[in-house]
Design a protein around this motif. Structure first.
Motif, PDB file in Angstrom:
ATOM      1  N   TYR A   1       0.832  -1.205   0.000  1.00  0.00           N
ATOM      2  CA  TYR A   1       0.000   0.000   0.000  1.00  0.00           C
ATOM      3  C   TYR A   1       0.867   1.256   0.000  1.00  0.00           C
ATOM      4  N   HIS A   2       1.843   1.313   0.904  1.00  0.00           N
ATOM      5  CA  HIS A   2       2.718   2.485   1.001  1.00  0.00           C
ATOM      6  C   HIS A   2       3.498   2.678  -0.303  1.00  0.00           C
ATOM      7  N   PHE A   3       3.989   1.594  -0.866  1.00  0.00           N
ATOM      8  CA  PHE A   3       4.717   1.664  -2.129  1.00  0.00           C
ATOM      9  C   PHE A   3       3.823   2.204  -3.242  1.00  0.00           C
ATOM     10  N   SER A   4       2.639   1.633  -3.392  1.00  0.00           N
ATOM     11  CA  SER A   4       1.732   2.050  -4.456  1.00  0.00           C
ATOM     12  C   SER A   4       1.353   3.519  -4.322  1.00  0.00           C
ATOM     13  N   ARG A   5       1.111   3.939  -3.115  1.00  0.00           N
ATOM     14  CA  ARG A   5       0.742   5.331  -2.866  1.00  0.00           C
ATOM     15  C   ARG A   5       1.897   6.270  -3.197  1.00  0.00           C
ATOM     16  N   ALA A   6       3.094   5.940  -2.733  1.00  0.00           N
ATOM     17  CA  ALA A   6       4.272   6.770  -3.009  1.00  0.00           C
ATOM     18  C   ALA A   6       4.578   6.795  -4.497  1.00  0.00           C
ATOM     19  N   PHE A   7       4.460   5.656  -5.157  1.00  0.00           N
ATOM     20  CA  PHE A   7       4.736   5.558  -6.583  1.00  0.00           C
ATOM     21  C   PHE A   7       3.756   6.424  -7.369  1.00  0.00           C
ATOM     22  N   HIS A   8       2.477   6.326  -7.026  1.00  0.00           N
ATOM     23  CA  HIS A   8       1.454   7.095  -7.723  1.00  0.00           C
ATOM     24  C   HIS A   8       1.648   8.591  -7.501  1.00  0.00           C
ATOM     25  N   GLU A   9       1.969   8.990  -6.292  1.00  0.00           N
ATOM     26  CA  GLU A   9       2.197  10.407  -5.994  1.00  0.00           C
ATOM     27  C   GLU A   9       3.378  10.949  -6.803  1.00  0.00           C
ATOM     28  N   ALA A  10       4.415  10.141  -6.962  1.00  0.00           N
ATOM     29  CA  ALA A  10       5.621  10.588  -7.652  1.00  0.00           C
ATOM     30  C   ALA A  10       5.488  10.576  -9.169  1.00  0.00           C
ATOM     31  N   SER A  11       4.736   9.620  -9.702  1.00  0.00           N
ATOM     32  CA  SER A  11       4.707   9.457 -11.157  1.00  0.00           C
ATOM     33  C   SER A  11       3.348   9.711 -11.796  1.00  0.00           C
ATOM     34  N   GLY A  12       2.304   9.759 -10.989  1.00  0.00           N
ATOM     35  CA  GLY A  12       0.970   9.990 -11.529  1.00  0.00           C
ATOM     36  C   GLY A  12       0.280   8.746 -12.051  1.00  0.00           C
ATOM     37  N   ILE A  13       0.950   7.605 -11.977  1.00  0.00           N
ATOM     38  CA  ILE A  13       0.353   6.340 -12.402  1.00  0.00           C
ATOM     39  C   ILE A  13       0.709   5.258 -11.392  1.00  0.00           C
ATOM     40  N   SER A  14      -0.033   4.158 -11.444  1.00  0.00           N
ATOM     41  CA  SER A  14       0.224   3.050 -10.529  1.00  0.00           C
ATOM     42  C   SER A  14       1.441   2.249 -10.989  1.00  0.00           C
ATOM     43  N   PRO A  15       2.031   1.465 -10.093  1.00  0.00           N
ATOM     44  CA  PRO A  15       3.155   0.607 -10.498  1.00  0.00           C
ATOM     45  C   PRO A  15       2.779  -0.356 -11.629  1.00  0.00           C
ATOM     46  N   SER A  16       1.579  -0.925 -11.574  1.00  0.00           N
ATOM     47  CA  SER A  16       1.182  -1.862 -12.638  1.00  0.00           C
ATOM     48  C   SER A  16       1.006  -1.142 -13.968  1.00  0.00           C
ATOM     49  N   GLU A  17       0.483   0.071 -13.942  1.00  0.00           N
ATOM     50  CA  GLU A  17       0.349   0.842 -15.173  1.00  0.00           C
ATOM     51  C   GLU A  17       1.730   1.226 -15.719  1.00  0.00           C
ATOM     52  N   TYR A  18       2.645   1.564 -14.830  1.00  0.00           N
ATOM     53  CA  TYR A  18       4.012   1.880 -15.254  1.00  0.00           C
ATOM     54  C   TYR A  18       4.644   0.680 -15.952  1.00  0.00           C
ATOM     55  N   ARG A  19       4.472  -0.489 -15.355  1.00  0.00           N
ATOM     56  CA  ARG A  19       5.026  -1.713 -15.951  1.00  0.00           C
ATOM     57  C   ARG A  19       4.409  -1.964 -17.327  1.00  0.00           C
ATOM     58  N   ALA A  20       3.107  -1.804 -17.439  1.00  0.00           N
ATOM     59  CA  ALA A  20       2.432  -2.024 -18.730  1.00  0.00           C
ATOM     60  C   ALA A  20       2.944  -1.041 -19.787  1.00  0.00           C
ATOM     61  N   ARG A  21       3.124   0.207 -19.405  1.00  0.00           N
ATOM     62  CA  ARG A  21       3.641   1.203 -20.342  1.00  0.00           C
ATOM     63  C   ARG A  21       5.083   0.894 -20.719  1.00  0.00           C
TER      64      ARG A  21
END
Length: 100
Positions: A74-94
């Motif tokens: 949860y903390h990772f996903s939240r921090a990742f989204h705040e920093a990049s504007g997308i979720s970790p799974s969306e980042y991986r897909a892109r």
């Protein structure tokens, strides 16, 4: 500090203690030197590593979070989204689509 960056138990108070100065003074000196707080710096390094792992491996996202020093998915996903504007799974897909 570098050797413990990915340790979820790393605390700024421990870093200050190692240097022999107060936590408040450590934070102030760090902010002046790096332009960000120690916590922000640690998070930015962890997120940089996470982006690399997400783009270059098939490691499950929860394992990426743990390997990068986040205490929870949860903390990772939240921090990742705040920093990049997308979720970790969306980042991986892109990254897969763009070949990052």
């Amino acid at each position: 500090m570098e050797e413990r960056l990915f340790d979820p138990e790393l605390q700024v108070a421990q870093l200050a203690e190692k240097t022999g100065i107060s936590e408040v003074y450590f934070r102030r000196l760090f902010q002046q030197a790096y332009g960000m707080t120690p916590k922000q710096y640690i998070c930015s390094i962890r997120l940089r590593r996470a982006r690399q792992l997400l783009a270059e491996s098939r490691i499950p996202i929860g394992a990426v979070a743990a390997e990068c020093g986040f205490a929870s998915l949860y903390h990772f996903s939240r921090a990742f989204h705040e920093a990049s504007g997308i979720s970790p799974s969306e980042y991986r897909a892109r990254a897969d689509v763009w070949g990052l």
